[in-house]
Scaffold this active site. Structure first.
Site, PDB file in Angstrom:
ATOM      1  N   SER A 240     -13.542 -18.138  -8.840  1.00 41.73           N
ATOM      2  CA  SER A 240     -13.403 -19.576  -8.613  1.00 41.73           C
ATOM      3  C   SER A 240     -14.390 -19.989  -7.525  1.00 41.73           C
ATOM      4  O   SER A 240     -15.144 -19.162  -7.017  1.00 41.73           O
ATOM      5  CB  SER A 240     -11.981 -19.898  -8.166  1.00 41.73           C
ATOM      6  OG  SER A 240     -11.825 -19.482  -6.820  1.00 41.73           O
ATOM      7  N   LYS A 241     -14.324 -21.263  -7.180  1.00 39.78           N
ATOM      8  CA  LYS A 241     -15.246 -21.808  -6.167  1.00 39.78           C
ATOM      9  C   LYS A 241     -15.144 -21.046  -4.838  1.00 39.78           C
ATOM     10  O   LYS A 241     -16.100 -21.007  -4.076  1.00 39.78           O
ATOM     11  CB  LYS A 241     -14.928 -23.281  -5.927  1.00 39.78           C
ATOM     12  CG  LYS A 241     -15.356 -24.154  -7.084  1.00 39.78           C
ATOM     13  CD  LYS A 241     -15.653 -25.574  -6.605  1.00 39.78           C
ATOM     14  CE  LYS A 241     -16.024 -26.485  -7.753  1.00 39.78           C
ATOM     15  NZ  LYS A 241     -14.839 -27.078  -8.406  1.00 39.78           N
ATOM     16  N   ARG A 242     -13.963 -20.475  -4.585  1.00 32.82           N
ATOM     17  CA  ARG A 242     -13.806 -19.722  -3.336  1.00 32.82           C
ATOM     18  C   ARG A 242     -14.839 -18.603  -3.216  1.00 32.82           C
ATOM     19  O   ARG A 242     -15.158 -18.140  -2.142  1.00 32.82           O
ATOM     20  CB  ARG A 242     -12.415 -19.081  -3.277  1.00 32.82           C
ATOM     21  CG  ARG A 242     -11.313 -20.014  -2.863  1.00 32.82           C
ATOM     22  CD  ARG A 242      -9.987 -19.302  -2.864  1.00 32.82           C
ATOM     23  NE  ARG A 242      -9.637 -18.803  -4.182  1.00 32.82           N
ATOM     24  CZ  ARG A 242      -9.538 -17.526  -4.507  1.00 32.82           C
ATOM     25  NH1 ARG A 242      -9.764 -16.587  -3.620  1.00 32.82           N
ATOM     26  NH2 ARG A 242      -9.213 -17.170  -5.737  1.00 32.82           N
ATOM     27  N   GLY A 244     -17.920 -18.759  -3.891  1.00 32.31           N
ATOM     28  CA  GLY A 244     -19.280 -19.272  -3.766  1.00 32.31           C
ATOM     29  C   GLY A 244     -19.690 -19.970  -5.050  1.00 32.31           C
ATOM     30  O   GLY A 244     -18.828 -20.398  -5.824  1.00 32.31           O
TER      31      GLY A 244
END
Ligand code: GLU
Length: 470
Positions: A240-242, A244
């Site tokens: 996920s966006k976590r 990067g």
């Protein structure tokens, strides 16, 4: 003769094209190209509140950048509502679907009650056998799911997966606002577009038994299914966006080469022996669903960067010259319309290829060849451009001024004469010059760098450095 393969990539335009979507697109594309089949792009935009034109454009741009060309489409589901309606009408006529008059509030209340009593919160089927419409209510259309027995998904990657039909809901296929729902339109489209293989992420595996019953109700043959294993981040949680950057666009903007990116994502789940680097033709030749693994793939950004550096090293300087142009412009190193001597640029790129892992880095290093605005690193300035180095800089400037043939070999000779004169190490002279000319402490061989920057600019930059010290 074997049936002609027809596959599709069916993104919902509710976000940018991300890594997982790009991999699904790539596997479908490779499967089509390997089997000389047809690759279809279908935009699943029935969720009108979350779908946007910008996301559609971004997905298409991402596909183009990856070089995944489609043979049919892009179809858009919002253009096909009359087709879905005709299929829903057919199911209603045949008693395989029914009108449901329950309001969202009633459904929610019953759901909560079921949960409170520990029952599965599925639709209780109360409108299944209604004979008359309920006045004053707008109906949705529900599909009659079998409530007994099992459904087997015979997946090309996961093997046989068995689902208990008692778990399946009579799902809504047309909402009361007349819009059709995902599980229905996906089947209608796959039937209508004669899809032979459905290759998609395994987040859709649970939808597959529902879809199988819709195929059956419509009287169509069920396609082959291949559900791709999840992609996890380095910490083994769902990517996920976590973790990067995950969108294809951001990799493009960071200066990844499309071929390197494709080469990286193909390995997220697929392998061919222990080969790591593949040309596109090799990928098309070798790709098969049998070689897709069952277990989750782990995204490793360092490996992607390494692969990118390999692709940069193996690209010609001329090709890199083309690819780096938009980065030079964006990083303010050249101006719009500025023309660079391509042969000269290639010479510069040759010195930097081995040390640039992405096009942004390459552009950044090219700055000192191209632009006068080199920006000297303050720490390097303090350490190397000072009173101690001043006599060296002055002597180098004078020696280079006298040089008619400004080539690396002659420049080296001039430096060696000064090394002897000052009875010092080459580094003590070369390093201040490097900082004065490039602003950096690490560059390719200094003599070559000076040759490429060119006599006039070298002298100018040395004079400037001398001035700032003296
Ligand atoms: N539109 C769905 C998605 O973006 C894919 C549906 C499918 O491949 O069957 O997740």
């Amino acid at each position: 003769m074997a049936e002609k393969v027809r596959v599709r990539f069916a993104p919902s335009p509710t976000g940018l094209l991300h890594l997982g979507g790009a991999r699904t697109a790539l596997f479908n594309w490779l499967y089509a190209r390997h089997n000389k089949g047809t690759f279809i792009l279908r935009i699943e935009d029935t969720d009108r509140t979350r779908s946007t034109e910008e996301y559609i454009d971004a997905i298409i741009e991402g596909m183009r950048w990856l070089g995944l060309d489609w043979d049919e489409g892009p179809y858009r589901q919002t253009d096909r509502f009359s087709i879905y309606k005709s299929y829903a009408d057919k199911l209603l006529r045949e008693g395989k679907a029914y009108y449901c008059y329950c309001s969202p509030e009633e459904l929610e209340k019953r759901r909560q009650e079921a949960l409170a009593q520990g029952r599965p919160p599925k639709y209780d089927g109360r409108c299944r056998n209604l004979k008359e419409p309920v006045p004053g209510r707008v109906a949705a259309v529900r599909f009659k799911m079998p409530q007994e027995g099992e459904t087997v998904v015979d997946d090309l990657i996961k093997g046989k997966v068995v689902f208990d039909n008692a778990q399946l809901d009579d799902l809504i296929i047309i909402r009361s606002d007349r819009t059709p729902t995902y599980n229905f339109v996906v089947v209608v489209d796959d039937v209508d577009m004669e899809i032979t293989h459905v290759i998609r992420g395994d987040d859709h595996l649970n939808n597959t038994p529902k879809q199988i019953h819709i195929y059956r109700a419509l009287g169509y043959r069920i396609p082959a299914f291949a559900h791709l294993p999840m992609i996890l981040g380095p910490d083994k949680t769902r990517l996920s966006k976590r973790h990067g950057a995950t969108s294809v666009t951001s990799y493009k903007e960071m200066g990844y080469l499309s071929d390197a990116f494709v080469n990286y994502i193909v390995r997220l789940g697929w392998a061919h022996g222990d080969q790591e680097i593949f040309t596109r033709d090799e990928l098309i030749e070798y790709f098969s669903l049998e070689d897709v693994g069952k277990s989750a793939a782990i995204f490793n950004p360092e490996k992607l960067l390494w692969l990118n550096s390999q692709y940069i090293i193996n690209s010609t300087a001329e090709r890199l010259g083309e690819l780096v142009m938009p980065f030079l412009l964006k990083q303010g190193i050249i101006k719009e319309g500025q023309i660079l001597d391509r042969e000269w640029l290639s010479k510069g790129i040759k010195t930097l290829k081995e040390r640039s892992r992405a096009l942004v880095e390459l552009a950044n290093s090219l700055r000192y060849y191209i632009s006068e605005d080199i920006g000297i690193d303050p720490k390097a300035k303090e350490k190397f451009l000072n009173k101690k180095s001043l006599p060296y800089l002055i002597d180098v400037k004078e020696a280079l001024k006298r040089l008619d043939n400004f080539v690396a070999q002659e420049i080296e000779k001039a430096f060696m004469t000064l090394v002897e004169k000052h009875n010092t190490k080459l580094g003590n002279i070369a390093q201040p010059v490097r900082v004065a000319i490039t602003g950096k402490t690490e560059t390719p061989g200094i003599f070559e760098v000076l040759e490429i920057v060119g006599k006039e600019k070298v002298i100018k930059r040395l004079e400037k450095a001398i001035k700032t010290i003296g």
